[in-house]
Design a protein around this motif. Structure first.
Motif, PDB file in Angstrom:
ATOM      1  N   TYR A   1       0.831  -1.187   0.000  1.00 28.28           N
ATOM      2  CA  TYR A   1       0.000   0.000   0.000  1.00 28.28           C
ATOM      3  C   TYR A   1       0.875   1.249   0.000  1.00 28.28           C
ATOM      4  O   TYR A   1       2.015   1.231   0.470  1.00 28.28           O
ATOM      5  CB  TYR A   1      -0.883   0.050   1.266  1.00 28.28           C
ATOM      6  CG  TYR A   1      -1.937  -1.014   1.341  1.00 28.28           C
ATOM      7  CD1 TYR A   1      -1.661  -2.264   1.882  1.00 28.28           C
ATOM      8  CD2 TYR A   1      -3.227  -0.761   0.888  1.00 28.28           C
ATOM      9  CE1 TYR A   1      -2.643  -3.238   1.965  1.00 28.28           C
ATOM     10  CE2 TYR A   1      -4.218  -1.726   0.977  1.00 28.28           C
ATOM     11  CZ  TYR A   1      -3.918  -2.962   1.515  1.00 28.28           C
ATOM     12  OH  TYR A   1      -4.900  -3.921   1.604  1.00 28.28           O
TER      13      TYR A   1
ATOM     14  N   GLN B   1       0.673   5.432   1.180  1.00 25.53           N
ATOM     15  CA  GLN B   1      -0.068   6.410   1.968  1.00 25.53           C
ATOM     16  C   GLN B   1       0.596   7.770   1.791  1.00 25.53           C
ATOM     17  O   GLN B   1       1.779   7.927   2.099  1.00 25.53           O
ATOM     18  CB  GLN B   1      -0.113   6.028   3.450  1.00 25.53           C
ATOM     19  CG  GLN B   1      -0.976   6.964   4.289  1.00 25.53           C
ATOM     20  CD  GLN B   1      -1.035   6.547   5.738  1.00 25.53           C
ATOM     21  OE1 GLN B   1      -0.033   6.141   6.323  1.00 25.53           O
ATOM     22  NE2 GLN B   1      -2.219   6.633   6.350  1.00 25.53           N
TER      23      GLN B   1
ATOM     24  N   PHE C   1       3.715   0.648   2.720  1.00 25.64           N
ATOM     25  CA  PHE C   1       3.535  -0.391   3.727  1.00 25.64           C
ATOM     26  C   PHE C   1       3.309  -1.739   3.060  1.00 25.64           C
ATOM     27  O   PHE C   1       2.590  -1.835   2.067  1.00 25.64           O
ATOM     28  CB  PHE C   1       2.317  -0.097   4.606  1.00 25.64           C
ATOM     29  CG  PHE C   1       2.432   1.127   5.456  1.00 25.64           C
ATOM     30  CD1 PHE C   1       1.979   2.350   5.003  1.00 25.64           C
ATOM     31  CD2 PHE C   1       2.996   1.048   6.727  1.00 25.64           C
ATOM     32  CE1 PHE C   1       2.083   3.489   5.790  1.00 25.64           C
ATOM     33  CE2 PHE C   1       3.097   2.178   7.526  1.00 25.64           C
ATOM     34  CZ  PHE C   1       2.646   3.401   7.049  1.00 25.64           C
TER      35      PHE C   1
ATOM     36  N   PHE D   1       0.420  -5.186   9.412  1.00 24.18           N
ATOM     37  CA  PHE D   1       1.206  -4.219   8.666  1.00 24.18           C
ATOM     38  C   PHE D   1       2.634  -4.135   9.168  1.00 24.18           C
ATOM     39  O   PHE D   1       2.899  -4.240  10.368  1.00 24.18           O
ATOM     40  CB  PHE D   1       0.559  -2.840   8.759  1.00 24.18           C
ATOM     41  CG  PHE D   1      -0.598  -2.656   7.836  1.00 24.18           C
ATOM     42  CD1 PHE D   1      -1.847  -3.176   8.147  1.00 24.18           C
ATOM     43  CD2 PHE D   1      -0.434  -1.999   6.626  1.00 24.18           C
ATOM     44  CE1 PHE D   1      -2.908  -3.035   7.279  1.00 24.18           C
ATOM     45  CE2 PHE D   1      -1.495  -1.848   5.751  1.00 24.18           C
ATOM     46  CZ  PHE D   1      -2.730  -2.361   6.076  1.00 24.18           C
ATOM     47  N   GLY D   2       3.546  -3.885   8.220  1.00 18.52           N
ATOM     48  CA  GLY D   2       4.908  -3.538   8.576  1.00 18.52           C
ATOM     49  C   GLY D   2       4.973  -2.086   9.013  1.00 18.52           C
ATOM     50  O   GLY D   2       3.976  -1.353   8.964  1.00 18.52           O
ATOM     51  N   GLN D   3       6.145  -1.686   9.443  1.00 16.08           N
ATOM     52  CA  GLN D   3       6.312  -0.333   9.973  1.00 16.08           C
ATOM     53  C   GLN D   3       6.380   0.725   8.883  1.00 16.08           C
ATOM     54  O   GLN D   3       6.254   1.910   9.153  1.00 16.08           O
ATOM     55  CB  GLN D   3       7.561  -0.268  10.853  1.00 16.08           C
ATOM     56  CG  GLN D   3       7.405  -1.055  12.140  1.00 16.08           C
ATOM     57  CD  GLN D   3       6.184  -0.632  12.913  1.00 16.08           C
ATOM     58  OE1 GLN D   3       6.007   0.535  13.254  1.00 16.08           O
ATOM     59  NE2 GLN D   3       5.301  -1.576  13.192  1.00 16.08           N
TER      60      GLN D   3
ATOM     61  N   SER E   1       2.568   2.699  12.201  1.00 14.53           N
ATOM     62  CA  SER E   1       1.889   1.885  11.209  1.00 14.53           C
ATOM     63  C   SER E   1       0.445   1.619  11.657  1.00 14.53           C
ATOM     64  O   SER E   1      -0.008   2.168  12.668  1.00 14.53           O
ATOM     65  CB  SER E   1       2.644   0.580  11.018  1.00 14.53           C
ATOM     66  OG  SER E   1       2.074  -0.173   9.978  1.00 14.53           O
ATOM     67  N   LEU E   2      -0.252   0.807  10.914  1.00 16.76           N
ATOM     68  CA  LEU E   2      -1.649   0.499  11.232  1.00 16.76           C
ATOM     69  C   LEU E   2      -1.734  -0.704  12.163  1.00 16.76           C
ATOM     70  O   LEU E   2      -1.009  -1.688  11.996  1.00 16.76           O
ATOM     71  CB  LEU E   2      -2.425   0.177   9.951  1.00 16.76           C
ATOM     72  CG  LEU E   2      -2.873   1.358   9.109  1.00 16.76           C
ATOM     73  CD1 LEU E   2      -1.720   1.948   8.332  1.00 16.76           C
ATOM     74  CD2 LEU E   2      -3.995   0.931   8.161  1.00 16.76           C
TER      75      LEU E   2
END
Lengths: 115, 114
Positions: free
Chosen positions: A35, A37, A88, A105-107, B42-43
Motif C-alpha cells: 500500500y 499512503q 507499507f 502491517f509492517g512499519q 503503522s496500522l
C-alpha cells in the motif's frame, strides 16, 4: 513479535532513479499486499501477490515474494516526485477462522523523491 | 475494487466525549475491519466488524472503549468512547480481503483529542 518488518525506514532518491523497499515476515501467509499512503491520508492499494507467486508487475511497480526467506520487495522504477509517500507491506495469514482476512502491517518505508 | 467513504474526515474533540465514525462501502462486502494509526506509526487492527453479530476485537482493544456496529453488508460504525489525548490517531476502515482478495481502505478519520 511484529509480523511485517520493512527496510529501509526511510529512502531518499532523485527523480528517475529506482527505489527498492523490503519487507520481512515471520509466519506462513496467504498473500502479501503493498500500500501507499500520502501524508497521513487513506491507503491506496498497489498490488497483491499470492503465496504461490514469485513476481508480479503493475506499471512501474515490481513486487517479488520469496516464501522460503519470508520476504518481499517492492521496486518502483523511474521514480517521480509524485511517488513521495509512505509504503507499507501487509500480510494476510494462511488459514481461516478468526484470522481470516486480517492484515498485519509492517512499519513502513518513507520514500522521498527529489525533483 | 470497492470504494469506501468515511465520515467525518477529521474532528477535534474534548477529553471525555465520544465520537462515532461512519464507514460506507459502495458494494456489499462480507468483511469489514477497523484500524488505528497512531502518529508516525503503522496500522494496528482494532476489530473485525461482523454483520449480524458482535465485532471481534484484537488484543488490547475492548468493546466498551470501541463499540462497533455492522447493521448491513455495506455500512459500519466505530465509536471512540470516553476519549483521552492518547486516542488521537487516524482511524481507518477497510473492506474485502480474505483468501486472495485485495483489502481496500477508506480515506481515514483524523481524530485529535484535547
Amino acid at each position: 513479535s511484529q509480523q511485517g518488518e520493512e527496510d529501509p525506514q526511510a529512502l531518499s532518491i532523485q527523480e528517475g532513479e529506482n527505489a527498492t523497499m523490503n519487507c520481512s515476515y515471520k509466519t506462513s501467509i496467504n498473500n502479501l499486499q503493498w500500500y501507499r499512503q500520502n501524508s497521513g491520508r487513506g491507503l491506496v492499494h498497489l498490488i497483491l501477490i499470492r503465496s504461490n507467486e514469485r513476481e508480479k508487475h503493475s506499471g512501474r511497480l515490481r513486487v517479488t515474494l520469496d516464501t522460503s526467506k519470508k520476504s518481499s520487495s517492492l521496486l518502483i522504477t523511474a521514480s517521480r516526485a509524485a511517488d513521495t509517500a509512505s509504503y507499507f507491506c501487509a500480510t494476510a495469514l494462511r488459514g481461516g477462522g478468526t484470522s481470516y482476512g486480517k492484515l498485519t502491517f509492517g512499519q513502513g518505508t518513507i520514500l522521498t523523491v527529489h525533483p | 475494487s470497492a470504494v469506501i467513504s468515511q465520515k467525518p474526515s477529521r474532528d477535534i474533540c474534548q477529553r471525555g466525549t465520544s465520537l462515532t465514525i461512519q464507514c460506507q462501502v459502495d458494494s456489499q462486502v462480507t468483511m469489514m475491519f477497523w484500524y488505528r494509526q497512531q502518529p508516525g506509526q503503522s496500522l494496528t487492527l482494532i476489530a473485525t466488524a461482523n454483520q449480524g453479530s458482535e465485532a471481534t476485537y484484537e488484543s488490547g482493544f475492548v468493546i466498551d472503549k470501541f463499540p462497533i456496529s455492522r447493521p448491513n453488508l455495506t455500512f459500519s460504525t466505530l465509536t471512540v468512547s470516553n476519549m483521552s489525548p492518547e486516542d488521537s490517531s487516524i482511524y481507518l476502515c477497510s473492506a474485502g480481503g480474505g483468501g486472495t482478495n485485495e483489502q481496500f481502505f477508506g480515506p481515514g478519520t483524523r481524530l485529535t483529542v484535547l
